[in-house]
Design a protein around this motif. Structure first.
Motif, PDB file in Angstrom:
ATOM      1  N   ILE A 213       0.893  -1.063   0.172  1.00 36.24           N
ATOM      2  CA  ILE A 213       0.032   0.091  -0.039  1.00 36.24           C
ATOM      3  C   ILE A 213       0.833   1.208  -0.100  1.00 36.24           C
ATOM      4  N   ASN A 214       2.099   1.519   0.695  1.00 38.82           N
ATOM      5  CA  ASN A 214       2.830   2.490   0.834  1.00 38.82           C
ATOM      6  C   ASN A 214       4.040   2.256   0.018  1.00 38.82           C
ATOM      7  N   ALA A 215       4.053   1.541  -0.916  1.00 34.21           N
ATOM      8  CA  ALA A 215       5.084   1.267  -1.826  1.00 34.21           C
ATOM      9  C   ALA A 215       5.628   2.727  -2.493  1.00 34.21           C
ATOM     10  N   GLN A 216       6.866   2.977  -2.576  1.00 29.57           N
ATOM     11  CA  GLN A 216       7.245   4.263  -3.326  1.00 29.57           C
ATOM     12  C   GLN A 216       7.230   3.852  -4.745  1.00 29.57           C
ATOM     13  N   THR A 217       6.516   4.974  -5.537  1.00 31.74           N
ATOM     14  CA  THR A 217       6.569   4.742  -6.970  1.00 31.74           C
ATOM     15  C   THR A 217       7.483   5.564  -8.089  1.00 31.74           C
ATOM     16  N   LEU A 218       7.893   6.747  -7.258  1.00 28.97           N
ATOM     17  CA  LEU A 218       8.945   7.510  -7.945  1.00 28.97           C
ATOM     18  C   LEU A 218      10.192   7.831  -7.149  1.00 28.97           C
ATOM     19  N   SER A 219      11.135   7.763  -7.850  1.00 27.34           N
ATOM     20  CA  SER A 219      12.858   7.980  -7.344  1.00 27.34           C
ATOM     21  C   SER A 219      12.938   9.679  -7.885  1.00 27.34           C
ATOM     22  N   VAL A 220      13.134  10.442  -7.064  1.00 26.47           N
ATOM     23  CA  VAL A 220      13.477  11.873  -7.738  1.00 26.47           C
ATOM     24  C   VAL A 220      14.907  12.249  -7.176  1.00 26.47           C
ATOM     25  N   ASN A 221      15.714  12.505  -8.149  1.00 28.46           N
ATOM     26  CA  ASN A 221      17.015  13.019  -7.936  1.00 28.46           C
ATOM     27  C   ASN A 221      17.548  14.580  -8.384  1.00 28.46           C
ATOM     28  N   LEU A 222      18.195  15.218  -7.712  1.00 27.92           N
ATOM     29  CA  LEU A 222      18.750  16.411  -8.215  1.00 27.92           C
ATOM     30  C   LEU A 222      19.995  16.472  -8.321  1.00 27.92           C
ATOM     31  N   ARG A 223      20.378  16.791  -9.796  1.00 24.74           N
ATOM     32  CA  ARG A 223      21.711  17.159  -9.891  1.00 24.74           C
ATOM     33  C   ARG A 223      22.213  18.636  -9.953  1.00 24.74           C
ATOM     34  N   PRO A 224      23.589  18.699  -9.520  1.00 21.60           N
ATOM     35  CA  PRO A 224      24.107  20.037  -9.224  1.00 21.60           C
ATOM     36  C   PRO A 224      23.788  21.146 -10.320  1.00 21.60           C
TER      37      PRO A 224
END
Length: 171
Positions: free
Chosen positions: A17-28
């Motif tokens: 139910i609480n599974a993460q669906t997106l991974s968000v990464n910021l670059r410099p």
């Protein structure tokens, strides 16, 4: 043993139910010149880490944890005298202008990425982009839209953003 198995199933269902669906990464930051103005570019990469195809959009208001509420807010809430679902169902619409926060949709299959390049003439701190990613990017399973028959309409395909990168410039 039965209790252990039951507890295991309950815990497993909670993770589903609480599974993460997106991974968000910021670059410099990197900087570029455009028409004699120096732009600072911040790259935000979104990866679909779920086994489902996701529909992603940018919300004008803070996103909610409830998938159905996000769908209702984006597709069925009136903006002026029309809702996005009204545009989708209307057979007379021949062309729709893509507008961030109103009519922008990205279909993101499993393990695919979508990159947002933010360009600004001033260097903003990373909290600005982290806030945007965590509060404005909404994702729902494509399967959750099937009961509404959005994907059956020709207008749906006009709304989908086809590129894997979008550049948002603040001028």
């Amino acid at each position: 043993m039965k209790r252990f198995f039951f507890l295991f199933l309950v815990l497993l269902s909670m993770f589903k139910i609480n599974a993460q669906t997106l991974s968000v990464n910021l670059r410099p930051y990197t900087s570029y010149f455009y028409k004699q103005d120096k732009y600072f570019i911040k790259e935000l990469t979104i990866t679909n880490i779920s086994p489902d195809t996701l529909i992603v959009w940018f919300s004008d208001s803070l996103k909610k944890d409830n998938e159905l509420q996000n769908i209702n807010d984006y597709f069925f809430k009136y903006v002026g005298d029309m809702s996005l679902s009204g545009l989708i169902y209307d057979g007379n619409v021949t062309e729709i202008a893509i507008d961030i926060g109103c009519t922008f949709l990205k279909e993101l299959p499993p393990a695919n990425t979508f990159t947002i390049l933010f360009g600004d003439t001033c260097k903003k701190n990373d909290n600005y982009y982290s806030h945007f990613a965590s509060n404005r990017i909404v994702s729902v399973r494509k399967d959750s839209l099937l009961p509404f028959h959005f994907t059956d309409t020709p207008t749906w395909h006009q709304l989908l953003f086809n590129s894997n990168t979008i550049v948002l410039l603040n001028q």
